[in-house]
Design a protein around this motif. Structure first.
Motif, PDB file in Angstrom:
ATOM      1  N   SER A  19      62.854  32.819  31.396  1.00  0.00           N
ATOM      2  CA  SER A  19      63.295  31.783  32.328  1.00  0.00           C
ATOM      3  C   SER A  19      62.102  31.122  32.990  1.00  0.00           C
ATOM      4  N   GLN A  63      64.641  27.618  36.140  1.00  0.00           N
ATOM      5  CA  GLN A  63      65.790  28.444  35.758  1.00  0.00           C
ATOM      6  C   GLN A  63      66.004  29.596  36.740  1.00  0.00           C
ATOM      7  N   LYS A  74      73.355  32.372  30.621  1.00  0.00           N
ATOM      8  CA  LYS A  74      72.075  31.782  30.238  1.00  0.00           C
ATOM      9  C   LYS A  74      72.216  30.292  29.964  1.00  0.00           C
TER      10      LYS A  74
END
Length: 654
Positions: free
Chosen positions: A138, A142, A159
């Motif tokens: 990530s 994110q 995700k």
């Protein structure tokens, strides 16, 4: 011939493989269209809604409120669920930004919302592990999306949504803003969020005072706040600090020389220190909430025409009050108080020491209890407040302002005698002390016959107080009490029983201290509070206490009452003679309720007023409890110490 057959066979094999690939692709496309596309569209719509619903302020989250004493030292911090202090991007040290970018997302300023390479690696891992996420990848954007909007489930659905939200965030905010949000919202363990709160929590200083090694030490924690908790697992934290320093060197954020200095620096934790005090905290929080209520325009009332009117008011009060409490705990105020922590300790120690022989406990809290309040007469401010004994288990009931008890004879000066002096009575007025049918008994059923009000007060004769109160009427006497904002005076209290403190609900030590402090100031009342000022999270002063006065008693009546109460300490027949102060002019009144369930000492000098109450939370007899015994000793020990080095002076005569 053989070559031709082989060629035909190869073409046929290639054709078969191509058909298989096309068939699989078609199946995948159909499967995605039927099963995944609706989910993808739904996740995209959800991500759009979430990001559209937020603003810059969303990322400020709950901010920590700090409580300060009279010397502007932190007493405690107040927060609902997390300790957080927000820093604007320009106020975040560059080394902090570099440390997080280097270890978490070294290409942060180069790629978009997510790293294609890293996320393909993660997606491959998901497929390989049947929908489970087994590795990271990530970006900082994110991670911010996950921290603010999502849970930490390790599934492909989460995700995908994380990536979609990241894209939307990247479209709405600059890289600098996203990094600012991230650094202020990540978890640094122990309910601490954001680098500034973490810096104060673990090093007791702002992050702009940290060196490179300390910065990397803090930057190690968010990767796994439990594993890298610096309080419990400092060796783990140090190992990751070293990893971050290596990363910063490799990515040219620091030189070899800087690396060598930082890697060899010995980390010494210096956790933020508080004089933390549950009594001060609860009282200050209550005071501050009422300030915010006033600022919001809430109209306080203490008289009601009907029970329905009272019930509706109480509900409104509760809703607004609780809302203000939550506001304080969540929105980063600075609350400055008049509390003197040295005097606070003296008052607590005086109470604890005097009651140390009573060891009976109920669930870790001492059964015999006490409370005390000290007010600076010059300002009218509460400078020390003790809500109970220091117990093995934390005790949340602040008896100094939350427990209403019968005041006994300590109520007489406020409701009977000072009002009577305004009606023409004097200290020399003679009253015949005798038992009146249906009236109160004197202590020991001893009656003095004709006696002056001065001596009747100093010996606390109940019959005399009863007669005077009847003469001036309960309505008149209690009007002064109401004018000093005693909160539980109800219509049922307007009887002769109130002369001796016989009230439906009773009074609090804070209320009694404010009343006696009013006498010390010559009849001028100041609303009792410990709040000096309140500053909001933007640095704006929203409240400054002006300690406004209003006249309750005439100056002459107040002085006369004080002069009489001086004799309670100075004369051998006075009920407080045994707890008189050495070298300090002072006045006092004792109070003891029926069956020795409550004991009070309300006393003051020109400098300070201190009130002490002793009793059980559920009222019951206490052996040898009188105003001049346990309460008096506590009062004496505290007042003698706080006047050390103070020039003796008399009360001002009008």
């Amino acid at each position: 011939m053989t070559k031709r057959l082989k060629s035909k066979k190869s073409k046929k094999t290639a054709s078969t493989i191509l058909c298989v690939i096309l068939s699989i692709s078609l199946v995948i496309i159909v499967y995605f269209y039927v099963n995944c596309l609706p989910t993808a569209i739904s996740l995209y719509d959800d991500a759009t809604k979430k990001v559209n619903s937020i603003s810059y302020n969303t990322f400020h989250g709950n901010q920590t409120t700090y409580l300060y004493d009279s010397n502007n030292n932190v007493i405690n911090n107040l927060y609902s669920s997390k300790n957080s202090i927000y820093l604007a991007y320009s106020n975040i040290p560059q080394d902090v930004k570099n440390a997080f970018v280097s270890i978490e997302d070294k290409d942060y300023f180069k790629h978009g919302a997510f790293s294609v390479k890293a996320n393909f690696r993660v997606l491959y891992s998901i497929i390989k592990n049947k929908g489970k996420i087994t590795q990271g990848g990530s970006t900082i954007t994110q991670q911010l999306a996950r921290n603010i909007f999502l849970n930490f489930d390790k599934t492909y659905k989460r995700k995908v949504e994380e990536i979609l939200i990241s894209i939307k965030l990247d479209q709405k905010y600059t890289k600098e803003q996203i990094l600012e949000f991230y650094i202020n919202n990540i978890n640094f363990a122990n309910s601490t969020y954001g680098v500034e709160a973490a810096s104060k929590r673990y090093f007791n200083k702002s992050c702009n005072k940290l060196n490179l090694s300390e910065i990397c030490f803090l930057a190690a924690i968010p990767n796994d706040p439990t594993y890298y908790d610096p309080i419990k697992n400092i060796n783990n934290t140090l190992k990751r600090r070293n990893l971050i320093l290596s990363s910063m060197k490799e990515n040219n954020y620091i030189t070899d020389a800087q690396y060598n200095i930082a890697i060899n620096y010995k980390i010494v934790l210096n956790p933020e220190k508080y004089n933390g005090n549950v009594w001060v905290e609860s009282y200050a929080l209550d005071n501050a909430a009422k300030v915010l209520m006033k600022l919001k325009g809430f109209q306080f009332k203490d008289t009601f025409s009907t029970q329905q009117d009272k019930d509706e008011y109480n509900k409104d009060y509760s809703d607004v009050y609780n809302g203000c409490i939550n506001d304080i705990r969540e929105n980063g105020y600075k609350i400055y108080t008049y509390i003197d922590m040295n005097k606070q300790k003296l008052l607590q120690d005086s109470l604890d020491n005097e009651l140390s022989g009573f060891n009976e406990q109920n669930s870790g809290v001492y059964s015999l209890q006490g409370s005390a309040v000290s007010i600076d007469n010059n300002t009218g401010a509460v400078i020390a407040i003790v809500g109970g004994r220091t117990s093995p288990k934390k005790d949340y009931l602040n008896r100094a302002f939350q427990a209403f008890r019968q005041p006994g004879s300590s109520f007489k000066p406020l409701a009977v005698y000072t009002p009577a002096f305004e009606k023409g009575y004097t200290d020399a007025t003679i009253i015949n002390d005798h038992y009146i049918e249906g009236g109160p008994h004197n202590d020991g059923d001893i009656y003095m016959g004709d006696i002056s009000i001065r001596k009747a007060v100093q010996t606390s004769l109940n019959s005399v107080a009863h007669q005077v109160f009847e003469s001036i009427t309960p309505n008149y006497g209690l009007s002064f009490i109401k004018n000093m904002d005693f909160s539980k005076i109800v219509k049922e209290d307007y009887t002769l029983s109130a002369a001796l403190g016989g009230l439906t609900y009773g009074v609090t030590p804070v209320e009694m201290a404010s009343g006696y402090s009013t006498l010390a100031r010559g009849g001028e009342f100041i609303d009792p509070t410990c709040i000096r000022s309140i500053v909001d999270n933007q640095g704006k002063i929203i409240y400054q206490n002006k300690m406004e006065k209003r006249r309750v008693y005439e100056e002459y009546a107040s002085y006369l009452m004080t002069d009489i109460l001086k004799g309670t300490l100075e004369n051998t027949w006075g009920t407080a003679y045994n707890v008189r102060l050495d070298g300090i002019t002072s006045a006092a009144k004792t109070g003891t309720t029926n069956d020795q369930k409550d004991g009070w000492l309300c006393g003051y000098s020109p400098y300070y007023t201190t009130v002490v109450w002793i009793g059980y939370d559920t009222p019951k007899y206490v052996y040898n409890l009188y105003g001049g015994t346990y309460p008096g000793e506590i009062w004496h020990n505290y007042m003698q110490q706080v006047h050390a080095g103070v020039e003796n002076k008399d009360f001002n005569m009008p």
